[in-house]
Design a protein around this motif. Structure first.
Motif, PDB file in Angstrom:
ATOM      1  N   VAL A  15     -15.602 -92.391 -29.941  1.00  0.00           N
ATOM      2  CA  VAL A  15     -16.116 -93.697 -29.505  1.00  0.00           C
ATOM      3  C   VAL A  15     -16.338 -93.711 -27.997  1.00  0.00           C
ATOM      4  CG1 VAL A  15     -15.543 -96.154 -29.309  1.00  0.00           C
ATOM      5  CG2 VAL A  15     -15.116 -94.944 -31.450  1.00  0.00           C
ATOM      6  N   ALA A 134     -15.275 -93.580 -36.869  1.00  0.00           N
ATOM      7  CA  ALA A 134     -15.552 -93.599 -35.431  1.00  0.00           C
ATOM      8  C   ALA A 134     -17.027 -93.303 -35.162  1.00  0.00           C
ATOM      9  CB  ALA A 134     -14.659 -92.596 -34.708  1.00  0.00           C
ATOM     10  N   LEU A 137     -18.992 -96.421 -36.062  1.00  0.00           N
ATOM     11  CA  LEU A 137     -18.812 -97.453 -35.044  1.00  0.00           C
ATOM     12  C   LEU A 137     -19.532 -97.099 -33.747  1.00  0.00           C
ATOM     13  CD1 LEU A 137     -15.027 -98.334 -35.562  1.00  0.00           C
ATOM     14  CD2 LEU A 137     -17.002 -99.781 -36.094  1.00  0.00           C
ATOM     15  N   SER A 138     -19.693 -95.809 -33.483  1.00  0.00           N
ATOM     16  CA  SER A 138     -20.359 -95.363 -32.253  1.00  0.00           C
ATOM     17  C   SER A 138     -21.873 -95.437 -32.333  1.00  0.00           C
ATOM     18  CB  SER A 138     -19.961 -93.922 -31.942  1.00  0.00           C
ATOM     19  OG  SER A 138     -18.582 -93.835 -31.749  1.00  0.00           O
ATOM     20  N   TYR A 170     -17.645-103.841 -26.580  1.00  0.00           N
ATOM     21  CA  TYR A 170     -17.862-103.272 -27.907  1.00  0.00           C
ATOM     22  C   TYR A 170     -16.982-102.041 -28.122  1.00  0.00           C
ATOM     23  CZ  TYR A 170     -19.967-101.238 -32.009  1.00  0.00           C
ATOM     24  OH  TYR A 170     -20.138-100.709 -33.268  1.00  0.00           O
ATOM     25  N   CYS A 171     -16.938-101.183 -27.111  1.00  0.00           N
ATOM     26  CA  CYS A 171     -16.111 -99.971 -27.196  1.00  0.00           C
ATOM     27  C   CYS A 171     -14.639-100.350 -27.381  1.00  0.00           C
ATOM     28  CB  CYS A 171     -16.305 -99.139 -25.930  1.00  0.00           C
ATOM     29  SG  CYS A 171     -15.552 -97.513 -25.978  1.00  0.00           S
ATOM     30  N   CYS A 174     -14.096-101.506 -30.894  1.00  0.00           N
ATOM     31  CA  CYS A 174     -14.064-100.355 -31.814  1.00  0.00           C
ATOM     32  C   CYS A 174     -12.709 -99.667 -31.772  1.00  0.00           C
ATOM     33  CB  CYS A 174     -15.156 -99.351 -31.457  1.00  0.00           C
ATOM     34  SG  CYS A 174     -16.817 -99.915 -31.785  1.00  0.00           S
ATOM     35  N   LEU A 178     -10.056 -99.287 -34.844  1.00  0.00           N
ATOM     36  CA  LEU A 178      -9.531 -97.985 -35.258  1.00  0.00           C
ATOM     37  C   LEU A 178      -8.002 -97.988 -35.226  1.00  0.00           C
ATOM     38  CD1 LEU A 178     -12.027 -95.580 -33.502  1.00  0.00           C
ATOM     39  CD2 LEU A 178     -11.671 -95.795 -35.962  1.00  0.00           C
TER      40      LEU A 178
END
Length: 186
Positions: A15, A134, A137-138, A170-171, A174, A178
Motif C-alpha cells: 500500500v 493490499a 486497495l492500492s 486514503y493510504c 487502507c 488491513l
C-alpha cells in the motif's frame, strides 16, 4: 512468529509503495523547481526499489532467526548480476530510466530468490490473501493519482498538497482496514 510479522508488514509495504510511487509528480511539484519536475516519474522506480529492499529485509530477518544467513549469498549474487546486466542493456534505451529499471530488477531478483531459498530450509507461509487485498486497495491510488498528474487544473503547490493529503488519508484508511482485518483473523 515471522508469519504474523509478514502478514502485517508485507501488505503495508504494498500500500505504501503504491502511494509513494504514484505521488512522484505531486511531490516534485512541491519539492523541486519547474526545470526538475519532469523527472517526478522516477519516484515510481524508487518505490519499486525500496519495496524490494523491504521484502528482502523481511527475508534477512527470517534467515537470521533460522541462523542460516548462508542462504542469502546466492540471491545477492543473482541480484548483482541482474543489476549489472540490466544496466548494460537498458541504459542504451534510457540512461536515467534504464538504470532505475535495472536496479529495481536486480533488487527484485534478490528478493524473490531469497524467498525461494528460504522456503527450502524454513517452513513459512506467505500472506497471499493479505497481499491480494493490499493490491486491490492500492489499485485506486494508482488509477487516480497517476492520470491526475497530467491534469493541469491541479498543477502547482496547492493542488499537489491537496492531492497528497487526500492520498495520505486514503493510504492511512487502507492500512487501518488491513490492520483491522488482521486483528479479526488472529
Amino acid at each position: 512468529a515471522w508469519g504474523k510479522y509478514a502478514a502485517v508488514y508485507l501488505p503495508a509495504v504494498v500500500v505504501t509503495a503504491a502511494f509513494i510511487g504514484s505521488s512522484g509528480p505531486w511531490l516534485a511539484a512541491i519539492l523541486v523547481g519547474p526545470e526538475f519536475q519532469a523527472v517526478g516519474w522516477l519516484a515510481g522506480w524508487g518505490a519499486a526499489i525500496q519495496t524490494s529492499y523491504m521484502v528482502y529485509g523481511a527475508s534477512v530477518s527470517l534467515a537470521f532467526a533460522a541462523n542460516r544467513t548462508d542462504v542469502l549469498v546466492l540471491p545477492n549474487v543473482l541480484g548483482a548480476c541482474a543489476t549489472i546486466g540490466g544496466i548494460l542493456l537498458l541504459t542504451r534505451w534510457n540512461p536515467l530510466g534504464g538504470t532505475a529499471a535495472a536496479i529495481a530488477g536486480g533488487m527484485l531478483t534478490t528478493s524473490i530468490s531469497a524467498v525461494v531459498s528460504l522456503r527450502r530450509i524454513v517452513p513459512f507461509r506467505l500472506p497471499l490473501s493479505n497481499l491480494g487485498i493490499a493490491c486491490l486497495l492500492s489499485a485506486p491510488v494508482l488509477l487516480v493519482l497517476l492520470p491526475l498528474a497530467h491534469n493541469h487544473l491541479l498543477a502547482g503547490v496547492t493542488g499537489s498538497l491537496l492531492v497528497l493529503a487526500l492520498g495520505c488519508c486514503y493510504c492511512g484508511a487502507c492500512l487501518y482496514l488491513l490492520d483491522k482485518r488482521r486483528r479479526i483473523n488472529i
